[in-house]
Design a protein around this motif. Sequence first.
Motif, PDB file in Angstrom:
ATOM      1  N   GLY A   5       0.689  -1.097  -0.135  1.00 13.79           N
ATOM      2  CA  GLY A   5      -0.018  -0.126   0.001  1.00 13.79           C
ATOM      3  C   GLY A   5       0.774   1.189  -0.106  1.00 13.79           C
ATOM      4  N   GLN A   6       2.032   1.263   0.083  1.00 17.25           N
ATOM      5  CA  GLN A   6       2.839   2.395  -0.081  1.00 17.25           C
ATOM      6  C   GLN A   6       3.320   3.176  -1.274  1.00 17.25           C
ATOM      7  N   PRO A   7       3.290   4.234  -1.407  1.00 18.95           N
ATOM      8  CA  PRO A   7       3.737   4.844  -2.730  1.00 18.95           C
ATOM      9  C   PRO A   7       4.928   4.568  -3.341  1.00 18.95           C
ATOM     10  N   PHE A   8       5.082   4.702  -4.456  1.00 17.11           N
ATOM     11  CA  PHE A   8       6.363   4.229  -5.280  1.00 17.11           C
ATOM     12  C   PHE A   8       7.236   5.560  -5.209  1.00 17.11           C
ATOM     13  N   LEU A   9       8.491   5.401  -5.333  1.00 14.61           N
ATOM     14  CA  LEU A   9       9.477   6.385  -5.435  1.00 14.61           C
ATOM     15  C   LEU A   9      10.438   6.086  -6.464  1.00 14.61           C
ATOM     16  N   ILE A  10      10.840   7.111  -7.304  1.00 16.39           N
ATOM     17  CA  ILE A  10      11.957   6.757  -8.291  1.00 16.39           C
ATOM     18  C   ILE A  10      13.304   7.551  -7.814  1.00 16.39           C
ATOM     19  N   GLY A  26       7.949   1.791  -0.310  1.00 16.09           N
ATOM     20  CA  GLY A  26       8.265   1.917   0.941  1.00 16.09           C
ATOM     21  C   GLY A  26       9.930   1.736   0.716  1.00 16.09           C
ATOM     22  N   ASP A  27      10.460   0.721   1.609  1.00 13.70           N
ATOM     23  CA  ASP A  27      11.804   0.252   1.639  1.00 13.70           C
ATOM     24  C   ASP A  27      12.195  -0.928   0.783  1.00 13.70           C
ATOM     25  N   MET A  28      11.338  -1.296  -0.016  1.00 15.81           N
ATOM     26  CA  MET A  28      11.579  -2.428  -1.044  1.00 15.81           C
ATOM     27  C   MET A  28      11.728  -1.909  -2.422  1.00 15.81           C
ATOM     28  N   LEU A  29      12.852  -2.546  -2.874  1.00 14.98           N
ATOM     29  CA  LEU A  29      13.414  -2.251  -4.114  1.00 14.98           C
ATOM     30  C   LEU A  29      12.510  -3.163  -5.044  1.00 14.98           C
ATOM     31  N   GLU A  30      11.989  -2.482  -5.969  1.00 13.37           N
ATOM     32  CA  GLU A  30      11.032  -3.089  -6.971  1.00 13.37           C
ATOM     33  C   GLU A  30      11.503  -3.178  -8.458  1.00 13.37           C
ATOM     34  N   ASP A  31      12.422  -2.315  -8.785  1.00 12.35           N
ATOM     35  CA  ASP A  31      12.956  -2.166 -10.074  1.00 12.35           C
ATOM     36  C   ASP A  31      14.335  -1.697 -10.105  1.00 12.35           C
ATOM     37  N   PHE A  32      15.081  -1.879 -10.815  1.00 11.72           N
ATOM     38  CA  PHE A  32      16.522  -1.382 -10.937  1.00 11.72           C
ATOM     39  C   PHE A  32      17.271  -1.439 -12.357  1.00 11.72           C
ATOM     40  N   ALA A  33      17.806  -0.262 -12.598  1.00 13.54           N
ATOM     41  CA  ALA A  33      18.639  -0.384 -13.921  1.00 13.54           C
ATOM     42  C   ALA A  33      20.064   0.394 -13.772  1.00 13.54           C
ATOM     43  N   VAL A  34      20.861  -0.205 -14.664  1.00 16.90           N
ATOM     44  CA  VAL A  34      22.049   0.544 -14.625  1.00 16.90           C
ATOM     45  C   VAL A  34      22.358   0.887 -16.115  1.00 16.90           C
ATOM     46  N   GLU A  35      22.632   2.045 -16.453  1.00 13.28           N
ATOM     47  CA  GLU A  35      22.732   2.606 -17.836  1.00 13.28           C
ATOM     48  C   GLU A  35      24.291   3.263 -17.936  1.00 13.28           C
ATOM     49  N   ALA A 229      12.542 -15.603  -5.866  1.00 12.91           N
ATOM     50  CA  ALA A 229      12.943 -15.808  -7.203  1.00 12.91           C
ATOM     51  C   ALA A 229      12.342 -15.192  -8.395  1.00 12.91           C
ATOM     52  N   ALA A 230      10.886 -14.743  -8.022  1.00  8.45           N
ATOM     53  CA  ALA A 230      10.282 -13.890  -8.881  1.00  8.45           C
ATOM     54  C   ALA A 230      10.760 -12.536  -8.924  1.00  8.45           C
ATOM     55  N   ARG A 231      11.068 -12.086  -7.663  1.00  6.79           N
ATOM     56  CA  ARG A 231      11.569 -10.569  -7.539  1.00  6.79           C
ATOM     57  C   ARG A 231      13.150 -10.542  -8.002  1.00  6.79           C
ATOM     58  N   GLN A 232      13.831 -11.475  -7.833  1.00  8.13           N
ATOM     59  CA  GLN A 232      15.148 -11.524  -8.284  1.00  8.13           C
ATOM     60  C   GLN A 232      15.231 -11.721  -9.980  1.00  8.13           C
TER      61      GLN A 232
END
Length: 374
Positions: A5-10, A26-35, A229-232
Motif C-alpha cells: 500500500g505504500q507509494p512508489f518512489l523513483i 516503501g523500503d522495498m526495491l521493486e525495479d533497478f537499472a544501470v545504464e 525468485a520472481a523478484r530477483q
Amino acid sequence: MAAGGQPFLILHSASPGERRTALLRGDMLEDFAVERPARPDGVGDLHLGRVGARVPALSGIFVTLAGEESGFLPDNQGGEGLSEGQAAVVRILRAAQGGKGPRLDRKVPRDVAAEGPPRRLRRGPPAVERLAASHPAAAIRTDDPETAATLRAAGLGDRVTLARRGTLFEDAVEAAIERLLGHEVPLEGGGRLLIHPTPALVAIDVDTGAATRDRGAQRRVNEAALREAARQIRLRQLAGPILIDLAGLAPAARAEFVPALKSAAGGDRLLRILGTTALGLIETVRTRVHPPLHEVLGLPPTPLSHGLAALRRALREAESRPGAALALRAHPAVLRATEALDGTLEEYRRWTARALALRPDPALLPGEEVIEDA
C-alpha cells in the motif's frame, strides 16, 4: 521489508560513466537499472535502416543500421512487403545478444523521414523516463541537474526533486543492489537462493539450510524462495530459459508449487511459467528486452564495474570536501577499463572541477580500489 500500500518512489543517480535508477515501494526495491551512456543498449532507438537479405526460414529480413550493425525485422513486426535495398525506419525492440543483432519492429511515428544513409534518428528513453511513465504517481528524486531539467521540460516538474550528488541511495538500498551483483540471495526465515546464469539458461537453486529436516519449515522456505525468485528474476532482468530447483521434494510433489510462483510473478508481463520438467524443475522463460544485469555489470563484477563504483565513492568524497584533489589507486586492469569508457573521467572533472589522479597498483585486486589524497 513489507511494502503493501505504500507509494512508489523513483531514485535516479548520476555518477561518472554510469546512471543508476531504482524504483522503491516503501523500503522495498521493486525495479533497478544501470545504464552507461557511452555504451547504450539501444532499446527504443529509432533508426533509418537499409533493408538487406530476406531469410525465409526465419520469416523476416535483416536491416543494416548505423555503423553497419545489422538488426532482424520479423515479418510480423513490419518486415513483410519490404524489399532489398529499400530504406525503412525501424525501432529497436530488444537489445543485441551474444553476437546477434538487435530485434526490430516498425512501430514508429508516421512523420519520421525515411531518406538518406543508415543512421540513428532518435535515442530511446532512459530508465528514469520509462519508470516515470509506467508509475505516473511516483515522486522522482535525482541528483543530476540535466536529468531534472529534461523531466521538468517534459511536464513532470511537480514530481521532480533535485538532490545533492551522491546522497540518494541509502545504505538499505545499496545493500539490496549489492545482492543483485552476486550469486547468493539470503531468504527471510533461513535458506538461500543460488542464481547461476549460463550462456544457455539461468539455473536457480533453493538451499533450505537448517530447515532440511523439518518438512513444514522446508515448505515455508520453498514458498519464500519462489517469491524471492520472481523478484530477483525481475530485478536482474534475467531472460531466456530459467529453471528453478526446489529443495527436498520428490519431482512429482513440486508441481503443486507452480501456482505460488505464478502468483508471485503476476506483475511480470515478460515471464511465462511453463510447468515442471520430468526432473521436477520449475520451467520458465522470460522475454529479453534490455540486457540482464549480469551482462552489464558482470557476475562477478568486471574491472570496469569496480572502476565505476570507485568513481562513485570518489565523487561522494569530492562533494564532502569541495576543492580536494583526489586519486584512485587500483589494479591496472581497473584503471584501463575506466579510462577506456568514453567521457567518464571527463564527467568527473566537469562535476568536481578537478581531475582525478590514477595510480596503478598491481598489488590491489579488482574490488580493492582506494580513494586517497592526490
